[in-house]
Design a protein around this motif. Structure first.
Motif, PDB file in Angstrom:
ATOM      1  N   TYR A 154       0.837  -1.204   0.000  1.00  0.00           N
ATOM      2  CA  TYR A 154       0.000   0.000   0.000  1.00  0.00           C
ATOM      3  C   TYR A 154       0.873   1.257   0.000  1.00  0.00           C
ATOM      4  O   TYR A 154       0.587   2.228  -0.711  1.00  0.00           O
ATOM      5  CB  TYR A 154      -0.906   0.023   1.228  1.00  0.00           C
ATOM      6  CG  TYR A 154      -1.949  -1.068   1.287  1.00  0.00           C
ATOM      7  CD1 TYR A 154      -2.619  -1.495   0.142  1.00  0.00           C
ATOM      8  CD2 TYR A 154      -2.281  -1.672   2.504  1.00  0.00           C
ATOM      9  CE1 TYR A 154      -3.577  -2.495   0.205  1.00  0.00           C
ATOM     10  CE2 TYR A 154      -3.248  -2.664   2.576  1.00  0.00           C
ATOM     11  CZ  TYR A 154      -3.887  -3.077   1.431  1.00  0.00           C
ATOM     12  OH  TYR A 154      -4.830  -4.061   1.495  1.00  0.00           O
ATOM     13  N   TYR A 181     -10.869  12.566  -5.171  1.00  0.00           N
ATOM     14  CA  TYR A 181     -10.481  11.459  -4.304  1.00  0.00           C
ATOM     15  C   TYR A 181      -8.994  11.561  -3.956  1.00  0.00           C
ATOM     16  O   TYR A 181      -8.167  11.883  -4.800  1.00  0.00           O
ATOM     17  CB  TYR A 181     -10.720  10.113  -5.000  1.00  0.00           C
ATOM     18  CG  TYR A 181     -12.173   9.740  -5.117  1.00  0.00           C
ATOM     19  CD1 TYR A 181     -12.788   9.005  -4.114  1.00  0.00           C
ATOM     20  CD2 TYR A 181     -12.923  10.110  -6.224  1.00  0.00           C
ATOM     21  CE1 TYR A 181     -14.117   8.647  -4.217  1.00  0.00           C
ATOM     22  CE2 TYR A 181     -14.250   9.768  -6.327  1.00  0.00           C
ATOM     23  CZ  TYR A 181     -14.850   9.028  -5.325  1.00  0.00           C
ATOM     24  OH  TYR A 181     -16.156   8.683  -5.428  1.00  0.00           O
ATOM     25  N   ARG A 184      -5.388   7.328  -0.884  1.00  0.00           N
ATOM     26  CA  ARG A 184      -5.745   6.235   0.020  1.00  0.00           C
ATOM     27  C   ARG A 184      -7.176   5.762  -0.234  1.00  0.00           C
ATOM     28  O   ARG A 184      -7.458   4.562  -0.178  1.00  0.00           O
ATOM     29  CB  ARG A 184      -5.568   6.685   1.464  1.00  0.00           C
ATOM     30  CG  ARG A 184      -5.642   5.534   2.461  1.00  0.00           C
ATOM     31  CD  ARG A 184      -5.137   5.935   3.831  1.00  0.00           C
ATOM     32  NE  ARG A 184      -5.824   7.103   4.332  1.00  0.00           N
ATOM     33  CZ  ARG A 184      -5.214   8.172   4.831  1.00  0.00           C
ATOM     34  NH1 ARG A 184      -3.900   8.225   4.887  1.00  0.00           N
ATOM     35  NH2 ARG A 184      -5.899   9.206   5.275  1.00  0.00           N
ATOM     36  N   THR A 185      -8.065   6.691  -0.536  1.00  0.00           N
ATOM     37  CA  THR A 185      -9.446   6.314  -0.853  1.00  0.00           C
ATOM     38  C   THR A 185      -9.485   5.442  -2.098  1.00  0.00           C
ATOM     39  O   THR A 185     -10.202   4.430  -2.152  1.00  0.00           O
ATOM     40  CB  THR A 185     -10.303   7.575  -1.077  1.00  0.00           C
ATOM     41  OG1 THR A 185     -10.262   8.389   0.090  1.00  0.00           O
ATOM     42  CG2 THR A 185     -11.742   7.199  -1.378  1.00  0.00           C
ATOM     43  N   ALA A 188      -8.126   1.966  -1.337  1.00  0.00           N
ATOM     44  CA  ALA A 188      -9.086   1.234  -0.510  1.00  0.00           C
ATOM     45  C   ALA A 188     -10.252   0.714  -1.347  1.00  0.00           C
ATOM     46  O   ALA A 188     -10.675  -0.440  -1.209  1.00  0.00           O
ATOM     47  CB  ALA A 188      -9.595   2.140   0.609  1.00  0.00           C
ATOM     48  N   THR A 194     -10.663  -1.001   3.973  1.00  0.00           N
ATOM     49  CA  THR A 194     -10.993   0.319   4.505  1.00  0.00           C
ATOM     50  C   THR A 194      -9.738   1.176   4.564  1.00  0.00           C
ATOM     51  O   THR A 194      -8.615   0.661   4.580  1.00  0.00           O
ATOM     52  CB  THR A 194     -11.579   0.206   5.920  1.00  0.00           C
ATOM     53  OG1 THR A 194     -10.576  -0.314   6.815  1.00  0.00           O
ATOM     54  CG2 THR A 194     -12.797  -0.721   5.927  1.00  0.00           C
ATOM     55  N   GLU A 195      -9.954   2.477   4.620  1.00  0.00           N
ATOM     56  CA  GLU A 195      -8.811   3.382   4.759  1.00  0.00           C
ATOM     57  C   GLU A 195      -8.107   3.159   6.087  1.00  0.00           C
ATOM     58  O   GLU A 195      -6.882   3.304   6.181  1.00  0.00           O
ATOM     59  CB  GLU A 195      -9.264   4.832   4.627  1.00  0.00           C
ATOM     60  CG  GLU A 195      -9.711   5.196   3.217  1.00  0.00           C
ATOM     61  CD  GLU A 195      -9.984   6.681   3.079  1.00  0.00           C
ATOM     62  OE1 GLU A 195      -9.079   7.482   3.394  1.00  0.00           O
ATOM     63  OE2 GLU A 195     -11.090   7.036   2.661  1.00  0.00           O
ATOM     64  N   TYR A 196      -8.865   2.794   7.113  1.00  0.00           N
ATOM     65  CA  TYR A 196      -8.247   2.501   8.416  1.00  0.00           C
ATOM     66  C   TYR A 196      -7.297   1.311   8.293  1.00  0.00           C
ATOM     67  O   TYR A 196      -6.184   1.335   8.859  1.00  0.00           O
ATOM     68  CB  TYR A 196      -9.328   2.208   9.458  1.00  0.00           C
ATOM     69  CG  TYR A 196      -8.771   1.651  10.751  1.00  0.00           C
ATOM     70  CD1 TYR A 196      -8.086   2.475  11.645  1.00  0.00           C
ATOM     71  CD2 TYR A 196      -8.896   0.294  11.061  1.00  0.00           C
ATOM     72  CE1 TYR A 196      -7.559   1.962  12.817  1.00  0.00           C
ATOM     73  CE2 TYR A 196      -8.369  -0.225  12.222  1.00  0.00           C
ATOM     74  CZ  TYR A 196      -7.704   0.608  13.102  1.00  0.00           C
ATOM     75  OH  TYR A 196      -7.169   0.091  14.258  1.00  0.00           O
ATOM     76  N   ARG A 199      -4.130   2.558   6.678  1.00  0.00           N
ATOM     77  CA  ARG A 199      -3.316   3.359   7.606  1.00  0.00           C
ATOM     78  C   ARG A 199      -2.615   2.478   8.627  1.00  0.00           C
ATOM     79  O   ARG A 199      -1.428   2.668   8.915  1.00  0.00           O
ATOM     80  CB  ARG A 199      -4.199   4.390   8.328  1.00  0.00           C
ATOM     81  CG  ARG A 199      -4.632   5.560   7.480  1.00  0.00           C
ATOM     82  CD  ARG A 199      -5.175   6.685   8.335  1.00  0.00           C
ATOM     83  NE  ARG A 199      -6.323   6.263   9.124  1.00  0.00           N
ATOM     84  CZ  ARG A 199      -7.584   6.347   8.728  1.00  0.00           C
ATOM     85  NH1 ARG A 199      -7.855   6.832   7.526  1.00  0.00           N
ATOM     86  NH2 ARG A 199      -8.578   5.954   9.515  1.00  0.00           N
TER      87      ARG A 199
END
Length: 330
Positions: A154, A181, A184-185, A188, A194-196, A199
């Motif tokens: 990522y 956008y 990261r979006t 994802a 998910t973005e979480y 991260r």
């Protein structure tokens, strides 16, 4: 048609489908991330000498190769069935060599099988497309990737996107009514995470190799929740946690790491200060374990007949307290 001929035909059709899916998936990822189609150029298919191949070096994508036993099994399969899916490479300028974009395990197994050449698909790709090919094929196809392997992939994708950000900024905004956008979006959405999760995975790539190894191979000694907190420290400060993770009888937990963080805020702390905080946490945990319980438990079955008459446990508790007060005053 004879069974062997039919099997060979089915294998060829399957390999063609898999071959197309590798490049197709990576090109779809490129188009999603960079908001434009990848550069078009006809791929060349040929046999490339194994000694002309170089492992992927454009970015640190972190994928671990197969183990020796996995490679040996793969090599035996190559001897019996041949290579089902060609590797994907790109030329390295002015040296006659090729960078492997997809197929490191296939290449290593071919060497183990005694091959001197391997079927390859040669593509023209700039660094951005090379990174997308190298990461997307693994992220989509390999389900057993560790969180750190995913994090490095990522991170490589996001860094490639950011390097091209200025060039593509105008293309990312399609009028006032369209949402712009961030990278990261886009990642994802394409990979269905998910973005979480992105991260968190990227944050864990900040762990020093020794702690990353413990997290991936001995999770009972270091879980994800603790690793996330530790990753906020710089490399030198993280070294204190290597010893903490391996102390017998005192596995490190989130409460301990949080106490250390409160006493020794990241990103930098001395080893001595961190161990002092660790000892404080252990002492507090020992005291808590030795303390009498806050609640007194009774066998509910023995009190069942009285509960039926009193109507509630609260009334029984009040009655018992009244009895104790009377006894204390006697």
């Amino acid at each position: 048609m004879a069974k062997k001929a039919m099997d060979d035909l089915l294998k060829r059709r399957m390999s063609a489908t898999q071959q197309a899916s590798e490049l197709q998936a990576s090109d779809e990822a490129y188009e999603k991330l960079f908001r434009e189609a990848p550069p078009t150029a006809n791929a060349r298919i040929c046999e490339i000498p194994l000694d002309k191949l170089t492992p992927f070096f454009t970015a640190d994508i972190g994928f671990r190769p197969y183990t020796r036993s996995q490679l040996e099994a793969f090599a035996e399969q190559l001897k019996e069935e041949g290579l089902m899916v060609r590797i994907i490479v790109r030329p390295i300028a002015d040296c006659g060599r090729y960078e492997i974009l997809a197929g490191h395990n296939r290449t290593n197994a071919a060497r183990l099988a005694g091959w001197v050449e391997i079927p390859a698909e040669i593509v023209e790709a700039d660094d951005a497309r090379a990174i997308v090919i190298a990461t997307s094929t693994n992220l989509i196809q390999r389900q057993n990737l560790s969180v750190i392997e995913r994090g490095k992939a990522y991170r490589a994708l996001l860094e490639a996107k950011n390097r091209n950000g200025q060039k593509n900024a105008a293309r990312e905004t399609f009028g006032d009514s369209r949402q712009r956008y961030n990278a990261r979006t886009l990642v994802a959405e394409f990979f269905g995470v998910t973005e979480y999760e992105i991260r968190k995975a990227i944050k864990l790539t900040q762990l020093i190799p020794e702690l990353a190894d413990i997290l991936e191979n001995r999770p009972k000694q270091l879980n994800l929740a603790c690793a996330e907190l530790i990753a906020d420290y710089d490399a030198e400060s993280q070294r204190a946690f290597i010893e903490m993770c391996t102390i017998e009888g005192n596995p490190i937990n989130k409460a301990t790491v949080r106490h250390i963080v409160s006493r020794c805020p990241p990103p930098t702390a001395t080893k001595q200060a961190m161990f002092n905080a660790w000892h404080e946490s252990q002492a507090a945990a020992d005291a808590k374990r030795a303390a009498p319980p806050k609640k007194i438990s009774f066998d509910r079955k023995r009190f069942a007949p009285y509960l039926d008459k009193l109507g509630s446990e609260q009334k029984l508790e009040d009655l018992f307290l009244e009895f104790l007060r009377e006894r204390a005053g006697a």
